[in-house]
Design an enzyme around this catalytic site. Structure first.
Site, PDB file in Angstrom:
ATOM      1  N   ARG A 200      15.753  15.618-122.970  1.00 20.91           N
ATOM      2  CA  ARG A 200      15.775  16.652-124.280  1.00 20.91           C
ATOM      3  C   ARG A 200      17.086  17.513-123.950  1.00 20.91           C
ATOM      4  NH1 ARG A 200      11.389  15.086-127.618  1.00 20.91           N
ATOM      5  NH2 ARG A 200      12.457  15.889-128.799  1.00 20.91           N
ATOM      6  N   ALA A 425     -11.379 -12.138-129.459  1.00 21.73           N
ATOM      7  CA  ALA A 425     -12.546 -11.215-130.056  1.00 21.73           C
ATOM      8  C   ALA A 425     -13.646 -11.961-129.683  1.00 21.73           C
ATOM      9  CB  ALA A 425     -12.265 -11.945-131.785  1.00 21.73           C
TER      10      ALA A 425
END
Length: 671
Positions: A200, A425
């Site tokens: 940054r 699943a």
């Protein structure tokens, strides 16, 4: 049972503190914070779950020292100290140390903020005028609000590219002092450490690419790193009791020789800065990838795009030059990999970021030898969410973000559960049911577990997705789950249990157009499973996730590929971090893309389609249907026990892996 880890679990002294082990949760934006940037119940529960799982060192990512518009934590005023005090006390109760990664964005925060406030004030004045019936003022104020907001976004866009070079020395000193003040507040809150976000604004100033200044903060190496050292000195003066870590962003190189990252420093200069940081009193250095590229996949890369722990060579170089601990991050997926890095002396602390989203109990399981659910590096639940301003999550962990309210509940007495289907699943449903103490049997018609995961692993770079199935293959036997392969279950098996969870998945389908039954037409599923072989010129019908990945698979087989897609773009469901890689390959291999194009017929010569009012003819030798899937039906008429459908077979729309996991988890937890 895996061999318990040793080196990862050893304590380490870092400056004034001791970490109970070498496992680190590195700074990762979550989006769980409150709107004002404070650590609220949801965020607190997330970090506490990591601490309960045994993580020794937790870094809270992107903590702003000023009130920004960024959706990150903030410690910009004394009023926010109590929330961080509660965070520190909560994590300390589980033996974890906590750091705040202090960062400042690379734009004029007060200037942009003032413009946003003025835009909001004009909008409120417009509504007041409207309520008073003054429509002329209403329209004028709304126009004013819109203009100011547009100017604010324009300034933000400009600043993100140029602020580092245009900011005045006074502005830079104000930012430095704000960071130091936040460190002082962190000390008052009982926080253990500060991590300087070396990317940054700080990394931009270090960068030869982004920093074009001609004053004392630009030009030479000494000038470019001057600000970083000033920030370190300011923090040490404001919070001398805290451990100080520095995230050292490194510009690496891709396989094609191109630079990866813009902020931060090239390896040689990064090594020189590391020596200066030690002299300045930094207690630990985290060697990481530099960003500022516009694609978070450069710092958090998806599976198959870079080697595991690709920044480790630079970390090893830095470690050889300094006497303080070195942390390494980036695609260290397994405990075994972390152990090897420590054993070879290449680093001292191991950052498991995405991996701890997948399984927050890595430390506890590393000690016991239990199977660990390993990160796929798919980026679909985590990095994509961060880039799109959504809450972070993991596709394999249904509890992410809901740790305060969601956990596996104790069972309701003895119960036999039949799980019909051994795809992702069904496997998750079996795991949760077994953890609840139930007697579970999984019936899978195929000769192996995994379902569509096995297809998803076929395209280039995707083999790592098999870790999802491998976890269940390890953990289910330990939980006493019985697995019957090659067994297509029906009502007999369902009714022999006390409850059933059906996860029979989905199947592919073909568009009902003339010629769809031709021998030259095959399905993407058959291609990816090697049940069908194609060659030459191939038209892939459907440019969604499956169609795009099937096209990649065909390219590797030497085919010439054309994609036909009804929507206005291809790969709409693909991770934004991998999409540039896919599109670059398509461009290199000459893949034709026909978007907004509808298939009409398949002939001996090829594909006939329409794009608006225009006819489109695509000569080809084979046609691959990749137009989606539909639920496999399961007849529950005659069921004498409760039956719940989960995953792809539970509705008209088929599910992605995250939906499959969550519907299965919730169904199993509700039995």
């Amino acid at each position: 049972m895996a061999k318990p880890a040793k080196l990862l679990l050893e304590p380490i002294k870092v400056g004034p503190i001791e970490l109970k082990n070498r496992i680190m949760f590195p700074p990762l934006t979550t989006g769980y914070e409150e709107r004002d940037g404070s650590i609220g119940p949801r965020s607190l529960a997330f970090y506490e779950r990591l601490a309960k799982g045994g993580v020794g060192y937790i870094v809270i990512g992107d903590v702003a020292p000023v009130m920004t518009a960024s959706p990150t934590p903030r410690l910009a005023s004394d009023e926010q100290i109590p929330a961080f005090t509660k965070l520190a006390e909560t994590l300390h109760a589980h033996g974890a140390k906590v750091a705040l990664q202090l960062f400042h964005p690379e734009y004029d925060v007060p200037g942009v903020g003032r413009m946003v406030m003025l835009s909001g004030a004009a909008a409120r004045a417009a509504q007041e005028a409207k309520a008073a019936g003054d429509m002329a003022t209403f329209e004028a104020k709304m126009a004013e609000s819109s203009r100011i907001r547009t100017d604010a976004y324009a300034k933000l866009h400009h600043d993100m590219q140029h602020f580092v070079s245009e900011a005045s020395v006074e502005q830079l000193h104000q930012i430095r002092d704000a960071i130091a003040a936040a460190a002082g507040r962190a000390s008052k809150a009982g926080i253990d450490a500060i991590e300087v976000h070396g990317d940054r604004i700080v990394g931009s100033l270090c960068s030869v690419v982004l920093n074009h200044r001609t004053d004392e903060y630009g030009g030479s190496f000494d000038n470019r790193v001057r600000y970083a050292l000033e920030v370190v000195a300011a923090i040490k003066a404001a919070a001398p009791d805290l451990m100080l870590e520095y995230k050292l962003p490194v510009v690496t190189r891709n396989a094609d020789g191109m630079s990866r990252g813009k902020g931060g420093l090239a390896p040689d200069e990064a090594c020189e800065l590391a020596k200066l940081l030690e002299i300045a009193g930094v207690d630990m250095i985290q060697v990481a990838q530099a960003n500022h590229t516009g694609n978070m996949g450069d710092t958090i890369p998806p599976m198959g795009t870079v080697p595991y722990n690709w920044t480790l060579p630079v970390a090893e170089r830095v470690k050889a030059l300094v006497g303080i601990p070195i942390a390494t991050v980036g695609r260290v997926v397994t405990v075994e990999a972390g152990e090897k890095i420590l054993a070879e002396g290449k680093a001292d602390v191991i950052g498991y970021g995405r991996s701890l989203l997948t399984d927050p109990d890595i430390a506890l399981k590393a000690a016991s030898g239990e199977p660990i659910r390993e990160c796929l590096n798919c980026n679909k639940g985590c990095v994509d969410a961060i880039q799109n301003r959504r809450n972070v999550s993991c596709v394999l962990n249904a509890e992410n973000g809901d740790e305060a309210t969601m956990s596996v509940k104790p069972g309701e007495g003895p119960k036999r559960v039949a799980v019909v289907g051994g795809g992702i699943a069904g496997l998750e449903a079996a795991r949760v049911c077994a953890l609840r103490g139930y007697d579970v049997t999984v019936y899978e018609a195929a000769d192996k577990l995994g379902g569509q995961v096995n297809l998803a692993a076929a395209p280039p770079r995707k083999s790592e997705i098999l870790r999802a199935t491998e976890y269940y293959e390890k953990v289910l036997p330990r939980l006493g789950v019985k697995v019957e392969l090659g067994h297509k279950a029906g009502l007999e098996e369902v009714n022999a249990a006390d409850a059933a969870i059906v996860a029979v998945g989905a199947r592919d389908f073909s568009l009902p157009v003339p010629g769809a039954d031709s021998e030259k037409v095959v399905s993407s599923w058959d291609v990816l499973s090697d049940a069908a072989k194609v060659s030459g010129r191939v038209a892939v019908i459907g440019g969604g996730l499956v169609g795009t990945e099937t096209a990649e698979y065909l390219l590797r087989g030497g085919c010439e590929v054309t994609i036909v897609e009804m929507l206005d773009k291809i790969a709409a469901g693909e991770s934004s971090t991998i999409l540039p890689t896919i599109m670059a390959e398509f461009a290199e291999k000459g893949v034709e893309e026909h978007v907004n194009t509808k298939l009409v017929a398949i002939t001996d010569e090829g594909v006939e389609a329409t794009c608006g009012d225009d006819a489109v003819r695509i000569p080809c030798d084979h046609v691959v249907m990749a137009v989606g899937s539909k639920a496999v039906p399961f007849d529950v008429d005659g069921a004498k026990v409760p039956v719940t459908l989960v995953g792809d077979c539970s509705g008209e729309r088929t599910a992605d892996i995250a939906s499959a996991i969550r519907t299965a988890y919730e169904a199993a937890n509700a039995l």
